[in-house]
Write a protein that holds these residues in place. Structure first.
Motif, short mmCIF file in Angstrom:
data_model
loop_
_atom_site.label_atom_id
_atom_site.label_comp_id
_atom_site.label_asym_id
_atom_site.label_seq_id
_atom_site.Cartn_x
_atom_site.Cartn_y
_atom_site.Cartn_z
N GLY A 112 1.05 -1.67 0.70
CA GLY A 112 -0.11 -0.13 0.20
C GLY A 112 0.81 1.40 0.32
O GLY A 112 0.73 1.86 -0.73
N PHE A 113 1.74 1.05 0.95
CA PHE A 113 2.93 2.44 0.85
C PHE A 113 3.37 2.89 -0.68
O PHE A 113 3.78 3.57 -0.94
N LEU A 114 4.10 1.27 -1.53
CA LEU A 114 4.35 1.82 -2.51
C LEU A 114 4.07 2.22 -4.20
O LEU A 114 3.72 3.00 -4.40
N ARG A 115 1.92 1.55 -3.35
CA ARG A 115 1.01 1.82 -4.31
C ARG A 115 0.99 3.07 -3.63
O ARG A 115 1.02 4.42 -5.51
N ALA A 116 0.88 4.13 -2.30
CA ALA A 116 0.54 5.52 -2.72
C ALA A 116 1.97 5.95 -2.93
O ALA A 116 2.24 7.29 -3.96
N GLN A 117 3.12 6.13 -3.33
CA GLN A 117 4.11 6.26 -3.65
C GLN A 117 3.65 6.76 -5.33
O GLN A 117 4.54 7.83 -5.61
N ARG A 118 3.98 5.20 -5.42
CA ARG A 118 2.99 5.90 -6.79
C ARG A 118 2.53 7.32 -7.82
O ARG A 118 2.43 7.12 -9.00
N ARG A 119 1.52 6.95 -7.04
CA ARG A 119 0.81 7.91 -6.88
C ARG A 119 0.46 9.26 -6.98
O ARG A 119 -0.08 9.87 -7.01
N SER A 145 4.26 8.39 3.83
CA SER A 145 4.12 6.72 4.79
C SER A 145 2.29 7.72 5.45
O SER A 145 2.37 9.07 6.45
N PRO A 146 0.91 6.71 6.06
CA PRO A 146 0.48 7.56 7.03
C PRO A 146 0.94 8.47 7.99
O PRO A 146 0.64 8.99 8.62
N GLY A 147 2.29 7.47 8.39
CA GLY A 147 2.20 8.45 9.40
C GLY A 147 2.90 9.29 10.01
O GLY A 147 3.53 10.29 10.26
N ARG A 148 3.38 9.72 8.64
CA ARG A 148 4.07 10.80 8.23
C ARG A 148 3.30 11.95 8.03
O ARG A 148 3.61 12.91 8.45
N GLY A 149 1.94 11.96 7.97
CA GLY A 149 1.14 12.93 8.15
C GLY A 149 0.96 13.00 9.90
O GLY A 149 0.44 13.90 9.76
#
Length: 153
Positions: free
Chosen positions: A50-57, A62-66
């Motif tokens: 999921g993290f890698l997909r979010a990066q691709r988008r 990361s969710p924790g970064r927010g």
């Protein structure tokens, strides 16, 4: 089927990451540790995908970064409010109230004798004034304790 809990190094090998990078992703909240400090390999694999997909988008965070960014922003807001004197320390505020009410009580002391020479009336006035300040002190103590405990009145 039971979850396979692995160390950071083992998870890193499984995902093709270093142990340090696994630790970073755990710190950001992307990968979750179990109470034992280990990682559920299957859950972490899905989270990492999921993290890698979010990066691709293009999200790239990361969710924790927010959450980390929000905490830093709040810390900065508090520092600015303190500098602009819109925020003061609780001890300063409570100390100011103590001084103010203490001075007021001192000014009211002996009010009965200043108003009349009638001894029963003097006692009655002084008793009423003392009662007012005692009730105020009780309320103040309760509110101050609540504020110190983080429970706004």
């Amino acid at each position: 089927m039971t979850a396979k809990h692995v160390t950071a190094a083992e998870l890193g090998r499984h995902l093709g990451l270093s142990r340090v990078r696994v630790g970073q992703l755990a710190e950001y909240g992307t990968l979750k540790r179990s109470p034992s400090g280990r990682f559920d390999q299957d859950a972490c694999r899905l989270a990492y995908i999921g993290f890698l997909r979010a990066q691709r988008r293009g999200d790239g965070r990361s969710p924790g970064r927010g959450r980390l960014d929000a905490a830093k922003a709040k810390q900065i807001e508090i520092a600015i409010a303190r500098e602009e004197r819109r925020l003061i320390k609780m001890d300063e505020a409570l100390g100011f109230v103590d001084e103010l009410v203490g001075g007021l009580r001192s000014d009211f002391q002996g009010l009965g004798a200043r108003v009349t020479r009638d001894l029963p009336m003097i006692r009655k006035i002084d008793a009423e004034v003392d009662g007012i300040f005692n009730r105020t002190a009780d309320k103040y103590q309760a509110e101050a304790a609540a504020l110190r405990a983080g429970k706004a009145g």
